[in-house]
Design a protein around this motif. Structure first.
Motif, short mmCIF file in Angstrom:
data_model
loop_
_atom_site.label_atom_id
_atom_site.label_comp_id
_atom_site.label_asym_id
_atom_site.label_seq_id
_atom_site.Cartn_x
_atom_site.Cartn_y
_atom_site.Cartn_z
N SER A 1 -105.67 -24.36 50.80
CA SER A 1 -104.67 -24.71 49.73
C SER A 1 -103.56 -24.49 49.58
CB SER A 1 -105.48 -24.14 48.23
OG SER A 1 -104.78 -24.48 47.16
N ASP A 2 -102.47 -25.27 49.26
CA ASP A 2 -101.12 -25.39 49.25
C ASP A 2 -100.67 -24.43 48.01
OD1 ASP A 2 -100.82 -27.05 51.42
OD2 ASP A 2 -100.58 -28.82 50.07
N ARG B 1 -100.87 -18.28 48.89
CA ARG B 1 -100.13 -17.75 49.99
C ARG B 1 -100.62 -16.53 50.51
NH1 ARG B 1 -98.25 -22.05 48.69
NH2 ARG B 1 -96.45 -22.48 47.56
N ASP C 1 -95.98 -18.85 55.11
CA ASP C 1 -96.52 -20.24 54.68
C ASP C 1 -95.50 -21.42 54.80
OD1 ASP C 1 -99.41 -19.41 53.49
OD2 ASP C 1 -97.89 -17.83 52.63
N GLY C 2 -95.93 -22.53 54.66
CA GLY C 2 -94.79 -23.72 54.59
C GLY C 2 -94.67 -24.32 55.73
N THR C 3 -93.79 -25.25 55.74
CA THR C 3 -93.85 -26.18 56.91
C THR C 3 -93.14 -25.50 58.35
OG1 THR C 3 -91.60 -26.90 56.18
CG2 THR C 3 -93.52 -28.32 55.62
N SER D 1 -108.31 -23.00 58.58
CA SER D 1 -107.22 -23.91 58.11
C SER D 1 -105.85 -23.57 59.26
CB SER D 1 -106.75 -23.80 56.50
OG SER D 1 -105.95 -24.84 56.24
N SER D 2 -104.61 -23.52 58.71
CA SER D 2 -103.61 -23.41 59.16
C SER D 2 -103.44 -22.04 59.82
CB SER D 2 -102.11 -23.85 58.60
OG SER D 2 -102.14 -22.97 57.55
#
Length: 370
Positions: free
Chosen positions: A51-52, A55, A84-86, A325-326
């Protein structure tokens, strides 16, 4: 002892009946005693890391307060698993690319040799060295540290990881800062020029991804050692306990992989809501946290048939131990190879452990006292 919270469960002789009740009755629910939401079944444990809205650290405290402005804080802030993040996704790609090229067969041979050396020193069985020191030494050697620097890095990383839990004391945080500074000093030359091994792979992976920043690479090189520490120790210890309880040891590699699911060395992780998050109609407010029960999801019958059976030959198991996930840990093959090599050498030496150990008082790692 019986569990009243999922944190208590980590150190129980058998936490899995408690987890099974959560999976069946409270797959995603708020725990008033913990003051946190608890994700227990496979569906929730899949949904949360992806989930975006969530965190890996509290949005207001991306680095623990006690290490902000120290070398430990600088390393922590750059770790792909703690951000987190791009930018994190891009850096994680670099780290995963490097680890995917690690020579796990060579790492296993090193682990076997270091295990034999530890046993040949004589005296009482050096369980702490075997569980924690040997894996850290191997990873240090993979980065190019030899001639005693591998031992020094392994000792230092033991101090560094003490800053990560919320329970870290000021003394532990100071020791972690000094350790982070020293490990960076040891590793920094390996990121300059042409080098073989894991640091060379990290530099080449950064080049392939057009990643220009050196400091995060150095921090994540430190992370190669720190992420090895508790997880591999637990995997070694829990495999030895499984063998003491009569597990099939014909294929130690297969047994290690199944123990990673069946008796996970890392039992839980956390996520923090930056914005509202909803799962199965239940709403998590901004600022609330979620305890993600990886070990409970591993035994969810919805994803692993007959989940409470220890089956080294299990086909296509769903294993959440290394995350999802990531943020899934790319070091799983390396950790499994190290644990299998160490356990194999211990069996060859005729060493075993109790089938009723006590467990270290940790909030998320299940590591037996041997």
């Amino acid at each position: 002892m019986t569990a009243t919270t999922p944190i208590d469960a980590v150190r129980l002789p058998d936490p899995y009946p408690y987890y099974a009740r959560l999976v069946a009755e409270r797959p995603f629910a708020h725990d008033e005693e913990l003051g946190a939401w608890v994700a227990a079944d496979a569906a929730a444990v899949r949904a949360v890391p992806g989930s975006d809205a969530l965190r890996v650290r509290p949005p207001a405290e991306p680095v623990p307060r006690g290490i902000v402005g120290t070398p430990a804080g600088e390393v922590f802030a750059d770790l792909a698993r703690m951000t987190d993040g791009t930018v994190q996704v891009r850096l994680k790609t670099v780290v995963a690319d490097a680890l995917a090229r690690a020579d796990t067969a060579y790492a296993a041979r090193l682990a076997a040799r270091f295990t034999r050396e530890a046993l040949e020193a004589g005296g009482a069985v050096p369980w702490e060295e075997l569980m924690f020191g040997v894996p850290a030494r191997v990873v240090a050697a993979l980065t190019g540290l030899t001639d005693g620097a591998d031992r020094e890095a392994a000792r230092a990383i033991a101090d560094f990881v003490q800053c990560i839990p919320a329970s870290a004391t000021p003394a532990q945080q100071r020791a972690a800062a000094a350790a982070a500074d020293r490990v960076r000093e040891l590793l920094r030359p390996g990121l300059a020029g042409e080098h073989d091994g894991l640091l060379g792979e990290l530099v080449r992976a950064a080049d392939r991804a057009s990643w220009p920043h050196l400091a995060p690479l150095l921090s994540n090189a430190v992370g190669f050692l720190s992420q090895t520490y508790d997880a591999t120790a637990g995997l070694v210890g829990n495999t030895l306990v499984a063998l003491a309880r009569g597990a099939d040891g014909a294929d130690i590699g297969a047994l290690v992989r199944e123990v990673a699911r069946y008796d996970a060395p890392i039992q839980n992780t956390r996520r923090f809501a930056a914005t509202p998050f909803v799962h199965e109609g239940r709403a998590v407010r901004s600022g609330q946290q979620i305890l993600v029960l990886l070990a409970a999801a591993n035994r969810d019958p919805a994803v692993n048939p007959d989940p409470h059976a220890l089956s080294p030959g299990r086909v296509n198991p769903m294993i959440f131990t290394f995350g999802a996930s990531s943020h899934r840990c790319p070091g799983e093959p390396l950790a499994s190879a190290l644990a299998a090599a160490i356990v194999t050498e211990l069996r060859t030496a005729g060493l075993s452990t109790t089938d009723t150990p006590t467990y270290r008082p940790l909030a998320n790692a299940r590591i037996p006292h041997l």
